[in-house]
Design an enzyme around this catalytic site. Sequence first.
Site, PDB file in Angstrom:
ATOM      1  CD  GLU A   2      -2.503  -7.521   2.622  1.00  0.00           C
ATOM      2  OE1 GLU A   2      -2.196  -6.360   2.278  1.00  0.00           O
ATOM      3  OE2 GLU A   2      -3.019  -7.783   3.708  1.00  0.00           O
ATOM      4  CD  GLU A  10       1.422  -5.596   5.543  1.00  0.00           C
ATOM      5  OE1 GLU A  10       2.257  -6.487   5.811  1.00  0.00           O
ATOM      6  OE2 GLU A  10       0.637  -5.669   4.587  1.00  0.00           O
ATOM      7  N   GLY A  60       0.421  -4.962   0.736  1.00  0.00           N
ATOM      8  CA  GLY A  60      -0.730  -4.992  -0.160  1.00  0.00           C
ATOM      9  C   GLY A  60      -0.410  -5.628  -1.505  1.00  0.00           C
ATOM     10  CB  ALA A  77      -0.870  -0.015   1.247  1.00  0.00           C
TER      11      ALA A  77
HETATM   12  N1  CO8 Z   1       4.616   3.255  -0.481  1.00  0.00           N
HETATM   13  C1  CO8 Z   1       5.042   4.437  -0.980  1.00  0.00           C
HETATM   14  N2  CO8 Z   1       6.212   4.600  -1.625  1.00  0.00           N
HETATM   15  C2  CO8 Z   1       7.009   3.511  -1.748  1.00  0.00           C
HETATM   16  C3  CO8 Z   1       6.635   2.244  -1.252  1.00  0.00           C
HETATM   17  C4  CO8 Z   1       5.373   2.134  -0.593  1.00  0.00           C
HETATM   18  N3  CO8 Z   1       4.895   0.972  -0.120  1.00  0.00           N
HETATM   19  N4  CO8 Z   1       7.637   1.373  -1.520  1.00  0.00           N
HETATM   20  C5  CO8 Z   1       8.574   2.049  -2.172  1.00  0.00           C
HETATM   21  N5  CO8 Z   1       8.210   3.345  -2.305  1.00  0.00           N
HETATM   22  C6  CO8 Z   1       8.955   4.434  -2.945  1.00  0.00           C
HETATM   23  C7  CO8 Z   1      10.109   4.901  -2.087  1.00  0.00           C
HETATM   24  O1  CO8 Z   1       9.678   5.811  -1.104  1.00  0.00           O
HETATM   25  C8  CO8 Z   1      11.018   5.505  -3.141  1.00  0.00           C
HETATM   26  O2  CO8 Z   1      10.534   6.777  -3.457  1.00  0.00           O
HETATM   27  P1  CO8 Z   1      11.540   8.066  -3.423  1.00  0.00           P
HETATM   28  O3  CO8 Z   1      12.533   7.758  -4.527  1.00  0.00           O
HETATM   29  O4  CO8 Z   1      10.633   9.198  -3.718  1.00  0.00           O
HETATM   30  O5  CO8 Z   1      12.149   8.081  -2.064  1.00  0.00           O
HETATM   31  C9  CO8 Z   1      10.801   4.624  -4.357  1.00  0.00           C
HETATM   32  O6  CO8 Z   1       9.562   3.955  -4.142  1.00  0.00           O
HETATM   33  C10 CO8 Z   1      11.886   3.579  -4.521  1.00  0.00           C
HETATM   34  O7  CO8 Z   1      11.954   2.840  -3.312  1.00  0.00           O
HETATM   35  P2  CO8 Z   1      13.330   2.577  -2.538  1.00  0.00           P
HETATM   36  O8  CO8 Z   1      14.301   3.685  -2.799  1.00  0.00           O
HETATM   37  O9  CO8 Z   1      13.014   2.284  -1.102  1.00  0.00           O
HETATM   38  O10 CO8 Z   1      13.839   1.270  -3.302  1.00  0.00           O
HETATM   39  P3  CO8 Z   1      14.825   0.150  -2.756  1.00  0.00           P
HETATM   40  O11 CO8 Z   1      15.156  -0.694  -3.927  1.00  0.00           O
HETATM   41  O12 CO8 Z   1      15.923   0.750  -1.961  1.00  0.00           O
HETATM   42  O13 CO8 Z   1      13.932  -0.712  -1.704  1.00  0.00           O
HETATM   43  C11 CO8 Z   1      11.953  -1.888  -0.965  1.00  0.00           C
HETATM   44  C12 CO8 Z   1      12.834  -1.479  -2.164  1.00  0.00           C
HETATM   45  C13 CO8 Z   1      12.700  -2.856  -0.045  1.00  0.00           C
HETATM   46  C14 CO8 Z   1      10.718  -2.559  -1.535  1.00  0.00           C
HETATM   47  C15 CO8 Z   1      11.552  -0.617  -0.166  1.00  0.00           C
HETATM   48  O14 CO8 Z   1      11.067   0.373  -1.056  1.00  0.00           O
HETATM   49  C16 CO8 Z   1      10.486  -0.845   0.876  1.00  0.00           C
HETATM   50  O15 CO8 Z   1      10.761  -1.397   1.931  1.00  0.00           O
HETATM   51  N6  CO8 Z   1       9.229  -0.423   0.559  1.00  0.00           N
HETATM   52  C17 CO8 Z   1       8.139  -0.531   1.512  1.00  0.00           C
HETATM   53  C18 CO8 Z   1       7.648  -1.949   1.617  1.00  0.00           C
HETATM   54  C19 CO8 Z   1       6.530  -2.042   2.626  1.00  0.00           C
HETATM   55  O16 CO8 Z   1       6.713  -1.797   3.807  1.00  0.00           O
HETATM   56  N7  CO8 Z   1       5.332  -2.411   2.159  1.00  0.00           N
HETATM   57  C20 CO8 Z   1       4.159  -2.542   3.013  1.00  0.00           C
HETATM   58  C21 CO8 Z   1       3.365  -1.291   2.960  1.00  0.00           C
HETATM   59  S1  CO8 Z   1       2.022  -1.309   4.147  1.00  0.00           S
HETATM   60  C22 CO8 Z   1       0.835  -2.212   3.395  1.00  0.00           C
HETATM   61  O17 CO8 Z   1       0.974  -2.706   2.320  1.00  0.00           O
HETATM   62  C23 CO8 Z   1      -0.459  -2.317   4.172  1.00  0.00           C
HETATM   63  C24 CO8 Z   1      -1.395  -3.326   3.543  1.00  0.00           C
HETATM   64  C25 CO8 Z   1      -2.803  -3.148   3.994  1.00  0.00           C
HETATM   65  C26 CO8 Z   1      -3.559  -2.237   3.087  1.00  0.00           C
HETATM   66  C27 CO8 Z   1      -3.460  -2.642   1.611  1.00  0.00           C
HETATM   67  C28 CO8 Z   1      -4.020  -1.601   0.683  1.00  0.00           C
HETATM   68  C29 CO8 Z   1      -3.477  -1.744  -0.707  1.00  0.00           C
END
Ligand code: CO8
Length: 257
Positions: A111, A131, A108, A65
């Site tokens: 999911e 999460e 998400g 998400a």
């Molecule tokens: N949301 C918003 N932006 C994101 C997300 C995200 N989930 N994941 C990555 N991005 C963005 C980063 O902020 C970054 O943007 P910017 O360049 O502006 O800073 C860009 O994408 C590239 O990401 P990274 O620089 O972090 O890339 P890396 O290769 O270093 O890392 C990862 C990749 C490991 C995937 C890392 O981006 C990460 O950990 N992302 C978050 C993963 C996460 O925690 N996901 C769970 C989110 S919570 C959730 O899903 C709740 C579910 C319940 C509701 C479902 C509704 C759909």
Amino acid sequence: MAYENIIVETRGAVGLIRLNRPQALNALNSALLGDLNIALGAFDADGRIGAIVITGSEKAFAAGADIKEMQSLDFVDAYMEDFIGDWEKVPRIRKPIIAAVAGYALGGGCELAMMCDFIIAAKTAKFGQPEITLGVMPGMGGTQRLARFIGKAKAMDLCLTGRMMDADEAERCGLVARVVPSQDLLEEAIKAAEKIASFSQPVVMMTKETVNRAYETTLAEGLRFERRLFHSMFALEDQKEGMAAFTGKRTPSFKNR
Ligand code: CO8
């Protein structure tokens, strides 16, 4: 229809949807969900489409998400707006959906892949429910579908530690139907979808409905539901055609009737 967050095309009888927010690793925000529900609904209603593929990019199916969209949400707004409630429309699509997953399928994203009917994963795929690292838990099926699909031990492991698992582990534990070389992912997913689309559409849809029943009801009720729908298939022209083609040693030509 012009979409901002997905790319939609058709390949013969297959509807293809690519999640397309490369700047955010396909993070799932409300606008993307709006686009996705419209595109899925249109394919579901289109008699020429027999199966759907949802895919992302090489780097990410979807990294969850959209955290930036969620971070300032408070409880009352989340509850009153039924935040993410519209994701329930995805599993209500009646035609089969294949998730073609490369790279991250997190939160998400994992999911959403589980809402599809099966997952074909590239070697690079990584699944997880991180999460807990953000101070929340999965909210779109991660605790429920994962536990049913891969069992309590692995579901607890993923949801409580937030670790990722690779494609081979995901296949071993039954989350993923097939693992393929990354360069073949889309082609394999489309090939599987074309195969499904070549069969009788009502039979395909009833098969999806019946397998899904296994997750909703008791074995006795599920078996009764299966047998009733099986009986009903003898009312189809496609049953006569399929069996006549077998005995006549020819390829069947299904009419979706
Ligand atoms: N949301 C918003 N932006 C994101 C997300 C995200 N989930 N994941 C990555 N991005 C963005 C980063 O902020 C970054 O943007 P910017 O360049 O502006 O800073 C860009 O994408 C590239 O990401 P990274 O620089 O972090 O890339 P890396 O290769 O270093 O890392 C990862 C990749 C490991 C995937 C890392 O981006 C990460 O950990 N992302 C978050 C993963 C996460 O925690 N996901 C769970 C989110 S919570 C959730 O899903 C709740 C579910 C319940 C509701 C479902 C509704 C759909």
